[in-house]
Enzyme design. Structure first.
Site: not given
Ligand code: NDP
Length: 265
Positions: A26, A75, A96, A109, A155, A160, A215, A217
């Site tokens: 950013s 957030k 955000n 977002d 998920n 969840k 999402l 990168y």
């Molecule tokens: P959270 O930590 O809140 O949620 C993570 C999610 O990923 C949960 O649903 C979790 O499942 C699941 N998960 C984690 N590891 C695995 C795996 N190995 N296999 C399958 N499912 C998995 O993260 P966020 O929602 O904040 O972010 C998610 C992604 O989005 C990240 O990669 C982040 O970098 C990206 N992002 C990008 C943005 C952008 O501007 N480009 C903005 C926001 C996010 P469970 O519930 O089972 O643990």
């Protein structure tokens, strides 16, 4: 990338706050936009531990910062500090973008997600599969419903996904498997790409007209997008969302159009 601890933050105008924060793009994106318009404004990255969120926001406001972008894991935590939170952000519990002067917060977002899909044509009722039920999934899920997608959610931890649907009162179907058959838009909002892990998707079942959106990168690409491309799908990565939400924050703060191009596209 250079970043500051909040207690050592320099004089600046805008910042992105989060923890960790060193990987954020950013500052480069917004500074480039300020410079392109000849604006004498500065944007830096500041690390804020979640338990110090309100103290840090007070401090940056006192230092004269006008606004901040907020990333993981702050957030939801910033909401307590704000005087005014837009309805959407309150509902998904994720802000955000903050105007520090007025103490108002919004979520860019979600509209950024929609804007980043503008190159594709999705009809009302197009089917979207959302993979994940974490923080960013809440905003994407509500936005998708409001944009008229028929929503499916998978998920790893199925409970969840059910909690997400019931807490936001969504009309969505929770799947037991990441079934991509007949889906028009597949959105990876899990952290699997962050860990270099592969999701158990049968890409041979996907429609070749579908779009796959990660999402996350990375300069190396992601396994999810490589698999989707190999199956012939069109793809979008998280830089599109980063740029789109950043553009909307910029325009909300400054009340003027952002420069073209904005971000890294
Ligand atoms: P959270 O930590 O809140 O949620 C993570 C999610 O990923 C949960 O649903 C979790 O499942 C699941 N998960 C984690 N590891 C695995 C795996 N190995 N296999 C399958 N499912 C998995 O993260 P966020 O929602 O904040 O972010 C998610 C992604 O989005 C990240 O990669 C982040 O970098 C990206 N992002 C990008 C943005 C952008 O501007 N480009 C903005 C926001 C996010 P469970 O519930 O089972 O643990």
């Amino acid at each position: 990338m250079a970043f500051f601890e909040w207690r050592d933050a320099p004089k600046s105008d805008y910042a992105v706050i989060g923890d960790p924060i060193e990987h954020s793009r950013s500052p480069a994106m917004h500074q480039h936009a300020f410079d392109a318009l000849g604006l004498d404004l500065k944007y830096v990255a500041v690390r804020v531990p979640v338990e110090e969120t309100s103290l840090a926001l007070d401090h940056l406001r006192t230092l004269g910062y006008r606004g901040v972008n907020v990333t993981v894991p702050l957030k939801e935590a910033v909401i307590d500090w704000l005087s005014e939170v837009e309805d959407f952000a309150r509902r998904v519990r994720a802000v955000n973008t903050i105007d520090l002067v007025s103490k108002r917060g919004i979520n860019t977002d979600a509209p950024g997600f929609t804007a980043s899909l503008s190159q594709f044509e999705f009809d009302q009722g197009s089917k979207m599969l959302l993979l994940g039920a974490g923080g960013s999934s809440r905003a994407i899920a509500l936005e998708a419903e409001q944009q008229g997608f028929e929503l499916f959610i998978y998920n790893r931890t199925v409970d969840k996904a059910h909690s997400l649907v019931s807490s936001l009162r969504l009309k969505a179907t929770v799947l037991a498997e990441p079934d991509v058959r007949d889906i028009d838009l597949i959105v990876n909002a899990t952290s699997a790409s962050l860990y270099g892990e592969r999701l158990a998707i049968d890409w041979t079942a996907a429609s070749p007209n579908a779009v796959a959106y990660d999402l996350f990168y990375s300069s190396h690409g992601t396994q999810f997008l490589v698999d989707a491309q190999n199956a012939g799908l069109r793809t979008v990565d998280g830089l599109a969302l980063l740029a789109a939400q950043g553009r909307l924050s910029f325009e909300w703060w400054l009340g003027r159009k952002a420069p073209e191009p904005f971000g890294f596209l």
